[in-house]
Design a protein around this motif. Structure first.
Motif, PDB file in Angstrom:
ATOM      1  N   ALA A  90     -34.199 -31.827  43.873  1.00  0.00           N
ATOM      2  CA  ALA A  90     -35.626 -32.153  43.966  1.00  0.00           C
ATOM      3  C   ALA A  90     -36.482 -30.909  44.197  1.00  0.00           C
ATOM      4  O   ALA A  90     -37.653 -31.018  44.565  1.00  0.00           O
ATOM      5  CB  ALA A  90     -35.865 -33.160  45.085  1.00  0.00           C
ATOM      6  N   GLY A  91     -35.901 -29.736  43.984  1.00  0.00           N
ATOM      7  CA  GLY A  91     -36.653 -28.495  44.083  1.00  0.00           C
ATOM      8  C   GLY A  91     -36.658 -27.855  45.449  1.00  0.00           C
ATOM      9  O   GLY A  91     -37.373 -26.871  45.664  1.00  0.00           O
ATOM     10  N   GLY A  92     -35.858 -28.379  46.393  1.00  0.00           N
ATOM     11  CA  GLY A  92     -35.842 -27.840  47.741  1.00  0.00           C
ATOM     12  C   GLY A  92     -34.765 -26.798  47.957  1.00  0.00           C
ATOM     13  O   GLY A  92     -33.970 -26.482  47.067  1.00  0.00           O
ATOM     14  N   GLN A  93     -34.740 -26.254  49.170  1.00  0.00           N
ATOM     15  CA  GLN A  93     -33.755 -25.257  49.561  1.00  0.00           C
ATOM     16  C   GLN A  93     -32.389 -25.879  49.867  1.00  0.00           C
ATOM     17  O   GLN A  93     -31.388 -25.182  49.930  1.00  0.00           O
ATOM     18  CB  GLN A  93     -34.238 -24.505  50.800  1.00  0.00           C
ATOM     19  N   GLY A  94     -32.378 -27.196  50.120  1.00  0.00           N
ATOM     20  CA  GLY A  94     -31.133 -27.842  50.520  1.00  0.00           C
ATOM     21  C   GLY A  94     -30.810 -27.640  51.983  1.00  0.00           C
ATOM     22  O   GLY A  94     -29.844 -28.188  52.505  1.00  0.00           O
ATOM     23  N   ALA A  95     -31.623 -26.859  52.679  1.00  0.00           N
ATOM     24  CA  ALA A  95     -31.411 -26.561  54.099  1.00  0.00           C
ATOM     25  C   ALA A  95     -32.695 -25.932  54.644  1.00  0.00           C
ATOM     26  O   ALA A  95     -33.482 -25.362  53.879  1.00  0.00           O
ATOM     27  CB  ALA A  95     -30.247 -25.586  54.269  1.00  0.00           C
ATOM     28  N   PRO A  96     -32.906 -26.031  55.960  1.00  0.00           N
ATOM     29  CA  PRO A  96     -32.111 -26.849  56.882  1.00  0.00           C
ATOM     30  C   PRO A  96     -32.448 -28.332  56.750  1.00  0.00           C
ATOM     31  O   PRO A  96     -33.592 -28.692  56.472  1.00  0.00           O
ATOM     32  CB  PRO A  96     -32.509 -26.310  58.251  1.00  0.00           C
TER      33      PRO A  96
END
Length: 368
Positions: free
Chosen positions: A139-145
């Protein structure tokens, strides 16, 4: 015990698998039933740390995924036996896995966690939720945190607060008293991983117990200034990092360009690097906090806590033990909570934290 979940994680320090049994009330408040750590074999830990240097083959990578999965399953089974509960008493396991590589900013972004969840589900005969980061990245995010959602669900009644996790990498969750609150979260930089690697090289020990070795050293301000030039410290959130960006090889490169520094002084300077990077991260945030609540292994390093407290000034520094979860188990509890969110088809990420385009139901569900 009703509606019990197990949370499993091995963090960036890669010292073993943390397993925690927990249940949650309707207000997301956790009740911890028991926890343990299953330590990695030293050879396995070294393999995890050197996977990039060794240019590991796909065959070796596949075997490592299975081997780590066996450790995760064994940790869950040992905890269940310790608590005298069986799989029928467990709603689900939330397994973060072991991160090997985290590359959310490359052309084809990804985050790679090992610890085969199908194997965990089979060995434990328990529904297992895993691969939490991938949907946020899609979805275009960093996956973290991913833990800020739980941190706020747990401690959101405390306004103008930051929760600081001092693991291998340090990360912050911050929120204010607005309605709805401004919620931020990001990795601030290295915490235990770099100090542990330096300690391993010079003391042949896994870590500096309570910071005793570093306490006898002196902070080298010139070295500290060079370390703080790392580009990550100057990036704006959303952002996340991994130990490969703050590795012993990076430290060696910085040291090679400077006058020789005593190893103990390097250790003291690395502790100060953690403290300064936390201070700078708080200053970068749009949220002004009145208290910082710390968790993670770094809480047990009195020197690190003292240096952070000094950098925080009038902002109160606490340890989370008095809020219902031991500082050692917060991350494992968080992934138990995220498993509950997934099974309930509820959003688990925070787009303002990760940069995702929208909220997501995280993870894949693996049935026994």
């Amino acid at each position: 015990m009703n509606s019990v979940y197990l949370g499993l994680i091995s963090g960036t320090s890669a010292d073993g698998v943390d397993a925690c049994a927990v249940s949650f009330d309707e207000h997301h408040q956790p009740q911890q039933h028991g926890a343990l750590t299953l330590a990695y074999d030293p050879e396995l830990r070294q393999t995890i740390f050197t996977v990039q240097e060794r240019n590991m083959s796909l065959h070796e990578l596949g075997q490592l995924d299975t081997r780590i999965g066996e450790y995760f399953a064994s940790a869950a089974i040992q905890l269940m036996r310790t608590l005298s509960i069986d799989s029928a008493s467990i709603v689900a396991i939330g397994s973060h896995g072991q991160t090997l590589l985290h590359r959310p900013d490359c052309s084809y972004p990804y985050s790679l966690q090992l610890g085969n969840p199908s194997l965990i589900a089979e060995r434990t005969q328990t529904t297992t939720v895993a691969h939490f980061r991938q949907k946020d990245i899609a979805a275009g995010g960093q996956g973290a945190p991913l833990v800020p959602a739980f941190h706020h669900a747990w401690l959101g009644h405390l306004h103008n607060t930051a929760l600081l996790n001092l693991g291998g990498i340090a990360n912050l969750s911050l929120w204010d008293q607005a309605s709805p609150p401004t919620l931020e979260g990001f990795d601030s930089g290295p915490a235990n991983s770099l100090i542990d690697a330096w300690c391993s090289r010079h003391l042949q020990q896994a870590y500096d117990n309570d910071g005793q070795w570093a306490r006898r050293g002196q902070i080298d301000t010139a070295l500290l200034a060079r370390l703080l030039k790392h580009e990550y410290f100057h990036q704006r959130p959303p952002k996340s990092t991994h130990i490969d960006q703050f590795s012993i090889q990076w430290l060696d490169e910085v040291l090679a360009s400077a006058a020789r520094v005593n190893p103990q002084d390097v250790a003291a300077t690395l502790v100060e690097l953690t403290a300064v990077s936390v201070q700078q991260a708080l200053q970068q945030s749009s949220v002004t906090v009145e208290r910082v609540i710390a968790c993670g292994g770094g809480c047990r390093n009195s020197l690190m806590m003292e240096r952070i407290a000094r950098r925080l000034g009038e902002v109160k520094l606490e340890v989370c033990d008095s809020y219902g979860i031991s500082a050692d188990w917060v991350e494992a509890v968080a992934f138990a909570w995220l498993a509950q969110q997934t099974l309930g088809k509820r959003i688990g990420n925070v787009p303002s934290v990760t940069g995702a385009r929208h909220g997501c139901i995280l993870g894949g569900i693996f049935y026994p």
